[in-house]
Scaffold this active site. Structure first.
Site, PDB file in Angstrom:
ATOM      1  N   GLY A 132      -9.875   3.748   0.671  1.00 17.51           N
ATOM      2  CA  GLY A 132      -9.480   4.060  -1.041  1.00 17.51           C
ATOM      3  C   GLY A 132      -8.681   5.306  -1.079  1.00 17.51           C
ATOM      4  O   GLY A 132      -7.693   5.612  -1.749  1.00 17.51           O
ATOM      5  N   ASP A 133      -8.654   5.999  -0.299  1.00 17.48           N
ATOM      6  CA  ASP A 133      -8.260   7.573  -0.042  1.00 17.48           C
ATOM      7  C   ASP A 133      -7.177   7.812   0.424  1.00 17.48           C
ATOM      8  O   ASP A 133      -6.424   8.794  -0.004  1.00 17.48           O
ATOM      9  CB  ASP A 133      -9.347   8.867  -0.044  1.00 17.48           C
ATOM     10  CG  ASP A 133      -9.942   8.601   1.023  1.00 17.48           C
ATOM     11  OD1 ASP A 133      -9.561   7.629   1.903  1.00 17.48           O
ATOM     12  OD2 ASP A 133     -10.418   9.181   2.158  1.00 17.48           O
ATOM     13  N   ARG A 190      17.823  19.140 -58.723  1.00 16.13           N
ATOM     14  CA  ARG A 190      17.631  20.722 -58.202  1.00 16.13           C
ATOM     15  C   ARG A 190      17.863  21.957 -59.431  1.00 16.13           C
ATOM     16  O   ARG A 190      18.733  20.818 -60.290  1.00 16.13           O
ATOM     17  CB  ARG A 190      19.472  20.985 -57.437  1.00 16.13           C
ATOM     18  CG  ARG A 190      19.870  22.204 -56.605  1.00 16.13           C
ATOM     19  CD  ARG A 190      20.834  21.901 -56.416  1.00 16.13           C
ATOM     20  NE  ARG A 190      21.521  21.048 -55.894  1.00 16.13           N
ATOM     21  CZ  ARG A 190      22.443  21.560 -55.334  1.00 16.13           C
ATOM     22  NH1 ARG A 190      23.529  21.383 -56.245  1.00 16.13           N
ATOM     23  NH2 ARG A 190      23.268  20.420 -54.292  1.00 16.13           N
ATOM     24  N   ARG A 237     -14.384  18.261  -1.217  1.00 20.05           N
ATOM     25  CA  ARG A 237     -12.950  19.249  -0.998  1.00 20.05           C
ATOM     26  C   ARG A 237     -11.985  19.093  -2.393  1.00 20.05           C
ATOM     27  O   ARG A 237     -11.765  19.861  -2.419  1.00 20.05           O
ATOM     28  CB  ARG A 237     -12.404  19.571   0.266  1.00 20.05           C
ATOM     29  CG  ARG A 237     -13.302  20.220   1.433  1.00 20.05           C
ATOM     30  CD  ARG A 237     -12.323  19.253   2.868  1.00 20.05           C
ATOM     31  NE  ARG A 237     -11.174  19.518   3.093  1.00 20.05           N
ATOM     32  CZ  ARG A 237     -10.135  19.066   3.552  1.00 20.05           C
ATOM     33  NH1 ARG A 237     -10.859  17.793   4.828  1.00 20.05           N
ATOM     34  NH2 ARG A 237      -9.233  19.777   3.937  1.00 20.05           N
ATOM     35  N   ALA A 244      22.626  17.984 -51.707  1.00 17.40           N
ATOM     36  CA  ALA A 244      21.411  18.620 -51.253  1.00 17.40           C
ATOM     37  C   ALA A 244      20.374  19.193 -51.708  1.00 17.40           C
ATOM     38  O   ALA A 244      20.516  19.477 -52.995  1.00 17.40           O
ATOM     39  CB  ALA A 244      22.752  19.451 -50.780  1.00 17.40           C
ATOM     40  N   GLU A 292     -14.653  10.241  18.060  1.00 18.78           N
ATOM     41  CA  GLU A 292     -14.708  11.224  17.645  1.00 18.78           C
ATOM     42  C   GLU A 292     -14.557  12.078  17.506  1.00 18.78           C
ATOM     43  O   GLU A 292     -14.857  13.266  18.647  1.00 18.78           O
ATOM     44  CB  GLU A 292     -15.611  10.851  15.998  1.00 18.78           C
ATOM     45  CG  GLU A 292     -16.079   9.641  15.110  1.00 18.78           C
ATOM     46  CD  GLU A 292     -14.536   9.401  14.410  1.00 18.78           C
ATOM     47  OE1 GLU A 292     -13.809  10.122  13.859  1.00 18.78           O
ATOM     48  OE2 GLU A 292     -14.275   8.269  14.657  1.00 18.78           O
ATOM     49  N   ALA A 307      20.932  17.521 -42.398  1.00 15.11           N
ATOM     50  CA  ALA A 307      20.107  19.369 -41.368  1.00 15.11           C
ATOM     51  C   ALA A 307      18.612  19.196 -42.497  1.00 15.11           C
ATOM     52  O   ALA A 307      18.779  19.313 -43.834  1.00 15.11           O
ATOM     53  CB  ALA A 307      21.411  20.157 -41.619  1.00 15.11           C
ATOM     54  N   TYR A 352       3.791  10.965 -45.371  1.00 15.86           N
ATOM     55  CA  TYR A 352       1.986  10.598 -45.935  1.00 15.86           C
ATOM     56  C   TYR A 352       1.073  11.577 -46.747  1.00 15.86           C
ATOM     57  O   TYR A 352       1.911  12.793 -47.465  1.00 15.86           O
ATOM     58  CB  TYR A 352       1.739  11.140 -44.429  1.00 15.86           C
ATOM     59  CG  TYR A 352       0.227  11.626 -43.673  1.00 15.86           C
ATOM     60  CD1 TYR A 352      -0.587  10.471 -44.246  1.00 15.86           C
ATOM     61  CD2 TYR A 352      -0.369  12.501 -43.396  1.00 15.86           C
ATOM     62  CE1 TYR A 352      -2.302  10.166 -43.809  1.00 15.86           C
ATOM     63  CE2 TYR A 352      -1.640  12.596 -43.126  1.00 15.86           C
ATOM     64  CZ  TYR A 352      -2.458  11.975 -43.254  1.00 15.86           C
ATOM     65  OH  TYR A 352      -3.291  12.105 -43.123  1.00 15.86           O
TER      66      TYR A 352
HETATM   67  C1  UD1 Z   1     -12.725   8.086  10.294  1.00 16.86           C
HETATM   68  C2  UD1 Z   1     -12.775   7.129  11.085  1.00 16.86           C
HETATM   69  C3  UD1 Z   1     -11.943   7.938  12.228  1.00 16.86           C
HETATM   70  C4  UD1 Z   1     -10.466   8.078  11.539  1.00 16.86           C
HETATM   71  C5  UD1 Z   1     -10.360   8.673  10.064  1.00 16.86           C
HETATM   72  C6  UD1 Z   1      -9.395   8.286   9.346  1.00 16.86           C
HETATM   73  C7  UD1 Z   1     -15.223   6.767  11.797  1.00 16.86           C
HETATM   74  C8  UD1 Z   1     -16.350   7.007  12.248  1.00 16.86           C
HETATM   75  N1  UD1 Z   1     -14.629   7.354  11.457  1.00 16.86           N
HETATM   76  O1  UD1 Z   1     -13.093   9.405   9.713  1.00 16.86           O
HETATM   77  O2  UD1 Z   1     -11.937   7.564  13.105  1.00 16.86           O
HETATM   78  O3  UD1 Z   1      -9.701   9.388  12.519  1.00 16.86           O
HETATM   79  O4  UD1 Z   1     -11.288   8.005   8.865  1.00 16.86           O
HETATM   80  O5  UD1 Z   1      -8.838   9.126   8.235  1.00 16.86           O
HETATM   81  O6  UD1 Z   1     -14.331   5.862  11.272  1.00 16.86           O
HETATM   82  N2  UD1 Z   1     -16.721   6.323   3.535  1.00 16.86           N
HETATM   83  C9  UD1 Z   1     -17.136   4.998   3.170  1.00 16.86           C
HETATM   84  N3  UD1 Z   1     -18.720   5.558   3.333  1.00 16.86           N
HETATM   85  C10 UD1 Z   1     -19.041   6.224   4.129  1.00 16.86           C
HETATM   86  C11 UD1 Z   1     -18.368   6.474   4.901  1.00 16.86           C
HETATM   87  C12 UD1 Z   1     -17.045   7.280   4.469  1.00 16.86           C
HETATM   88  O7  UD1 Z   1     -17.315   4.564   1.941  1.00 16.86           O
HETATM   89  O8  UD1 Z   1     -20.459   6.096   4.558  1.00 16.86           O
HETATM   90  C13 UD1 Z   1     -15.041   5.680   3.316  1.00 16.86           C
HETATM   91  C14 UD1 Z   1     -14.647   7.009   2.610  1.00 16.86           C
HETATM   92  O9  UD1 Z   1     -14.882   7.197   1.173  1.00 16.86           O
HETATM   93  C15 UD1 Z   1     -13.401   6.940   3.113  1.00 16.86           C
HETATM   94  C16 UD1 Z   1     -13.041   6.273   4.515  1.00 16.86           C
HETATM   95  O10 UD1 Z   1     -14.560   5.944   4.230  1.00 16.86           O
HETATM   96  O11 UD1 Z   1     -12.385   6.326   2.314  1.00 16.86           O
HETATM   97  C17 UD1 Z   1     -13.005   8.142   5.432  1.00 16.86           C
HETATM   98  O12 UD1 Z   1     -14.156   8.570   5.810  1.00 16.86           O
HETATM   99  P1  UD1 Z   1     -14.140   9.568   5.543  1.00 16.86           P
HETATM  100  O13 UD1 Z   1     -14.848  10.379   5.802  1.00 16.86           O
HETATM  101  O14 UD1 Z   1     -13.009  10.361   5.853  1.00 16.86           O
HETATM  102  O15 UD1 Z   1     -13.452   9.150   8.065  1.00 16.86           O
HETATM  103  P2  UD1 Z   1     -13.918  10.158   9.311  1.00 16.86           P
HETATM  104  O16 UD1 Z   1     -15.109  11.122   9.213  1.00 16.86           O
HETATM  105  O17 UD1 Z   1     -12.779  11.569   8.613  1.00 16.86           O
END
Ligand code: UD1
Ligand code: MG
Length: 458
Positions: A105-106, A441, A13, A424, A155, A381, A388
Site C-alpha cells: 500500500g505504500d 446619486r 517516519r 456610475a 533481508e 469597475a 446576501y
Molecule cells: C520488505 C521485504 C524486503 C523488500 C522490501 C521492499 C520482507 C520480509 N521483506 O522489507 O525483502 O526488499 O519490503 O520494500 O517481506 N506490512 C504489513 N504488516 C506487517 C509488516 C509489513 O502490512 O506486519 C506492510 C507494510 O505496511 C508495507 C509492506 O508490508 O506496506 C512492507 O513492509 P516493510 O516493513 O516496509 O518491509 P521491509 O522490512 O522494509
C-alpha cells in the site's frame, strides 16, 4: 487473480497522525493509487490488510469500493508480525484456482504493464518476483541466485557481507500460486534477526518444492519505490508529476517547464494548448484546442473552451468558460460560474454561481454573485451584486446590452431591463427599466468661500 495489498505498517517516519497509506500523492491517498492499479488488473478478489490508524483505512477502502462499484475486502492484522503474517490474514478470502499477487500500500507508482508482465512470467504454476538492480540496495531484501537461478531472498539484517554486496533487490511485489502460498505460509517461522514472519521465506520453500522461481523487472526504479518518510513522498510526487508532464508533452501540449506543473487529477488537453509555469490542476480539467494558461493559475474541475486565454494568477473552481474568452490576470471564478463565448473577466473580479452570456465584460474589481447576465453587457469597475442580506441569498438579473456604470451596487433581488444604463455610483434597490438611464446619486454641490482649517499654534 487474487490481489492482496499490505497496508498494516505504521509508518513512524512520516511523523504524522494520519496512517501512512492515507497520505496523498498527486492529491490521492497512496493506497488509492495501489487499489486503482490493482483494479486495472480486474482481479476476482481484492483484499487490503490494515492495522494502524483505526477505522480510517477500512473507511477509505469502503468509499473506493462504493464509488467504483467494486468488491474490496479488508482484513485486520493485529499485532503486525511481518509481511508473511500480513498475507496470512487474507488467506480465507483467496480463491485457490487463481494466482495471488502481493502489492504494498505504500508503493504507489507501479504500472499496470509491469504487473501484467510479472503475472505473465509467473503463469499459474511459478513463483514470480518483481526485482530491480539498485545502486544503493541498503535496507532491502537481496535476491540470492545460484547459477543464475533465484534460490532465496535474504533481508539486510540477516545477510552476510557477501550477500549485502548483491545489487538485485526484492521489490516485495510477487505473484504466487495460491495453494502453494497457503502451504508455505503455514510453514513460516520467525527465527530471524527481526523476529518476524517473512513473506520472503516462501522463496526458499518454493525452490525446495521444485516450484520454478522467476523474476521480471519494472521499466523504472520509481515503480517499486516505497514511501517511508516525507522526503520519499516528496521525491515520488516529483517523479509522478514529471511522468504526467512527459505524457502531456508527448500528446503535443506545450509546457513552459515540465518540472513546474502539478496535476492532481485528470487533465485533458486539445491541440496546441500552452501551459505556463506553476499551474495546479485538480479534479477533472478540460482544456480545448488553443487554450493558453498563464503562470501560477489553479484550476479545479473546470472546462475551458477553444482559444480562451487564462492570464496569470487566476483561481478557477467548478466553472465552465466559453470559447475565445479572456480571463484574468488575478480573476477568481467560483463554483457555479458559466461563461459564454468571448467573455472578458479581468483583474480582481470574482464571479460565483452566475451565468455570463457571450461578449459581456467585467474588466476590473467587481463581484458578480448569484447573477444572470445577458449578452454584450458591460460591468464597470467596482460593481457589486449585493446578493446576501445576512440571512438569505437573492439573484440579480441583467439583461442583454446593459451598461452598468462603475461603483454601482445592485441590491438583489433586482432586474435590469434590456439595453438599460445604470449611472456610475448608483445604488439600485428597484428594477431598472429597459432602454433608460437609471441613476441614484446625491446632488453635487460646491461650497463658496470655504477655507481649509489650519493648525492651532500652542
Ligand atoms: C520488505 C521485504 C524486503 C523488500 C522490501 C521492499 C520482507 C520480509 N521483506 O522489507 O525483502 O526488499 O519490503 O520494500 O517481506 N506490512 C504489513 N504488516 C506487517 C509488516 C509489513 O502490512 O506486519 C506492510 C507494510 O505496511 C508495507 C509492506 O508490508 O506496506 C512492507 O513492509 P516493510 O516493513 O516496509 O518491509 P521491509 O522490512 O522494509
Ligand atoms: Mg519498507
Amino acid at each position: 487473480m487474487n490481489v492482496v495489498i499490505l497496508a498494516a505498517g505504521m509508518g513512524k517516519r512520516m511523523q504524522s497522525a494520519l496512517p501512512k497509506v492515507l497520505h496523498p500523492l498527486a492529491g490521492k491517498p497512496l493506497l488509492r493509487h495501489v487499489i486503482d492499479t490493482a483494479r486495472g488488473l480486474s482481479p476476482q478478489k481484492l483484499c487490503v490488510i490494515y492495522g494502524h490508524g483505526g477505522a480510517a483505512v477500512p473507511e477509505m477502502v469502503a468509499t473506493v469500493a462504493e464509488s467504483t462499484g467494486s468488491m474490496i475486502d479488508t482484513a485486520l492484522q493485529e499485532p503486525q508480525l511481518g509481511t508473511g503474517h500480513a498475507v496470512m490474514q487474507a488467506l480465507p478470502q483467496l480463491d485457490d484456482d487463481q494466482p495471488t499477487i502481493v502489492l504494498y500500500g505504500d508503493v504507489p507508482l507501479t504500472t499496470i504493464d509491469t504487473l501484467r508482465r510479472l503475472v505473465e512470467a509467473a503463469g499459474s504454476d511459478k513463483l514470480g518476483i518483481l526485482t530491480v538492480e539498485q545502486a544503493n540496495p541498503f535496507g532491502l531484501g537481496r535476491i540470492v541466485r545460484e547459477d543464475g537461478k533465484i534460490v532465496r531472498i535474504v533481508e539486510e539484517k540477516d545477510a552476510t557481507e557477501a550477500e549485502r554486496a548483491i545489487k538485485e533487490i526484492n521489490s516485495g511485489i510477487m505473484a504466487i500460486p495460491t495453494p502453494h502460498l497457503k502451504k508455505w505460509l503455514a510453514a513460516l517461522s520467525n527465527t530471524n534477526a527481526q523476529g518476524e514472519y517473512y513473506l520472503t521465506d516462501i522463496v526458499a520453500q518454493a525452490v525446495a518444492d521444485g516450484v520454478p522461481v522467476v523474476s521480471s523487472q519494472p521499466s523504472g526504479e520509481w515503480e517499486v519505490a516505497g514511501v517511508n518518510s516525507k522526503v520519499q513522498l516528496a521525491e515520488l510526487e516529483r517523479r509522478h508529476q514529471l511522468n504526467i508532464a512527459h505524457a502531456l508533452l508527448e500528446r503535443g501540449v506545450t509546457l513552459m517547464d515540465p518540472a513546474r506543473i502539478d496535476v492532481r487529477g485528470e487533465l485533458i488537453c486539445g491541440r496546441d494548448v500552452t501551459i505556463d509555469v506553476g499551474c495546479v490542476f485538480e479534479g477533472r480539467v478540460e482544456l480545448a484546442d488553443g487554450v493558453r494558461i498563464g503562470a501560477h493559475c489553479v484550476l479545479v474541475n473546470a472546462t475551458v473552451a477553444v482559444g480562451t486565454n487564462i492570464k496569470p494568477f487566476c483561481h478557477i473552481e467548478d466553472a465552465t468558460i466559453g470559447a475565445a474568452s479572456q480571463i484574468g490576470p488575478y480573476a477568481r471564478l467560483r463554483p457555479g460560474t458559466a461563461l459564454g463565448e468571448d467573455v472578458h473577466i479581468g483583474n480582481f473580479v470574482e464571479v460565483k454561481n452566475s451565468t455570463v452570456a457571450a461578449h459581456s465584460k467585467a474588466n476590473h474589481l467587481a463581484y458578480v454573485g448569484d447573477a444572470t447576465i445577458g449578452s454584450r453587457v458591460n460591468i464597470g469597475a467596482g460593481v457589486i451584486t449585493c446578493n446576501y442580506d445576512g440571512a438569505n441569498k437573492f439573484r440579480t438579473v441583467i439583461e442583454d446590452d446593459v451598461f452598468v456604470g462603475s461603483d454601482t451596487q445592485l441590491i438583489a433581488p433586482v432586474t435590469v431591463g434590456k439595453g438599460a444604463t445604470l449611472a456610475a455610483g448608483t445604488t439600485l434597490t428597484k428594477d431598472a427599466p429597459a432602454g433608460k438611464l437609471t441613476i441614484s446619486r446625491s446632488k453635487q454641490v460646491t461650497i463658496e468661500n470655504w477655507k481649509r482649517p489650519v493648525k492651532i499654534k500652542k
